[in-house]
Design an enzyme around this catalytic site. Sequence first.
Site, short mmCIF file in Angstrom:
data_model
loop_
_atom_site.label_atom_id
_atom_site.label_comp_id
_atom_site.label_asym_id
_atom_site.label_seq_id
_atom_site.Cartn_x
_atom_site.Cartn_y
_atom_site.Cartn_z
N ARG A 70 45.96 -19.56 26.00
CA ARG A 70 45.01 -19.78 27.09
C ARG A 70 43.71 -19.09 26.72
O ARG A 70 43.72 -17.96 26.20
CB ARG A 70 45.54 -19.20 28.40
CG ARG A 70 46.59 -20.06 29.09
CD ARG A 70 46.00 -21.36 29.63
NE ARG A 70 46.97 -22.19 30.33
CZ ARG A 70 47.72 -23.13 29.74
NH1 ARG A 70 47.60 -23.36 28.45
NH2 ARG A 70 48.57 -23.85 30.45
N HIS A 125 41.64 -28.42 23.75
CA HIS A 125 42.95 -28.14 24.37
C HIS A 125 43.93 -29.28 24.12
O HIS A 125 44.38 -29.94 25.07
CB HIS A 125 42.77 -27.89 25.89
CG HIS A 125 43.89 -27.14 26.50
ND1 HIS A 125 43.75 -26.25 27.53
CD2 HIS A 125 45.22 -27.15 26.23
CE1 HIS A 125 44.93 -25.75 27.88
NE2 HIS A 125 45.84 -26.28 27.09
N GLU A 152 36.87 -24.36 30.59
CA GLU A 152 37.13 -25.68 30.00
C GLU A 152 36.63 -26.76 30.94
O GLU A 152 36.91 -26.68 32.13
CB GLU A 152 38.63 -25.84 29.72
CG GLU A 152 39.10 -24.84 28.66
CD GLU A 152 40.56 -24.99 28.28
OE1 GLU A 152 41.23 -25.91 28.76
OE2 GLU A 152 41.03 -24.17 27.48
C1 8YV Z 1 48.68 -29.23 27.93
C2 8YV Z 1 49.28 -26.69 27.88
O1 8YV Z 1 47.61 -29.64 27.16
O2 8YV Z 1 51.50 -26.99 28.54
C3 8YV Z 1 50.52 -26.26 28.57
O3 8YV Z 1 50.53 -25.17 29.18
O4 8YV Z 1 48.35 -25.97 27.85
C4 8YV Z 1 49.21 -28.01 27.23
O5 8YV Z 1 50.46 -28.36 26.76
C5 8YV Z 1 48.26 -29.21 29.32
O6 8YV Z 1 48.90 -28.29 30.05
C6 8YV Z 1 48.39 -30.58 29.98
O7 8YV Z 1 48.16 -30.46 31.37
#
Ligand code: 8YV
Length: 327
Positions: free
Chosen positions: A239, A287, A268
Amino acid sequence: MSRPNVYVTRKVPEQALEILRSVASVTVWDREDVPPPREVILRELAQAEGVFSLLTDRIDAEVMAAAPRLKVVSNFAVGYDNIDIPAATKRGIVVTHTPDVLTETVADFTVCLMLAAARRLVEADRYTRDGKWKTWEPLLLAGQDIHHATLGLIGLGRIGAAVARRAQGFGMRVLYYDVVRREDLERSLSIAYLSLDDVLRDSDVISVHVPLSEHTRHLMGRAQFALMKNTAVFVNTSRGPVVDQRALAEALASRRIFAAGIDVFEQEPVSPDDPLLKLDNAIVVPHIASASIPTRIRMATLAAENLVAVLQGKRPPNPVNPEVLAK
Ligand code: 8YV
């Protein structure tokens, strides 16, 4: 009996919508490029029993207070820092997430960023396209080696461990720091536990795999970059706010560290004016560590299965606050 209402905050793979539609009346925010504005979430959730959310949706106490019928928040992600878990638990709302199904895909991408940053892949591609290649040069775009280098993992959860397994194939020595020591993995993966500072001092490549919390916000700041080797390659697929982005940009600009591969940002989408985006030794991507087609479909269907299970009064596969289910 009337069907429960489910709000889906983005166009998601059809397979997931089919699962939801089998039990619920489903409304989908129909844009792919922007999340629903907060007032839309507040309005839609007023009548909803379930919400299928993304990390771009802040599901906080105010949203939950405006959603008296809400039973489940199913997050399409393994991370759930976009949701106020204590507020959900207090209201008896089950929160679910999508662990495991993305572990290997995120680990693959982490290695991809390590290699690309260490070997200056994006810079080299730009150089070639820009017509700058005039002759072969002994040190043209020379980078750092990954093979037999020392990898420092900050966080040894599912994804950190999957990166450690890949590192074995490159003959890397692996060190880790975590708040929880995993002696089982130390033995099975031949990896060593050290303090955070010692991992940062000894590693050639440093990769972050911790969830975002008050304890991990800015875990990597100026003091931490100061400990790293000036040949170090830094990767973050966890993150953004775990890293002080300004300190990272300074460390890269001053060549305090060699390069970085960055998938996640403090804000973001990252601003095009962010200092990090001006640096040749930073690879920046939006991301996408879990973005393989099969994995995104599996994440979406798992999120739908979690949501439907709660609406049917069953135990969902991946509850974040299982204490709510026990009540
Ligand atoms: C995704 C992520 O891009 O799963 C997570 O926590 O950061 C990523 O796998 C994202 O969450 C999709 O909403």
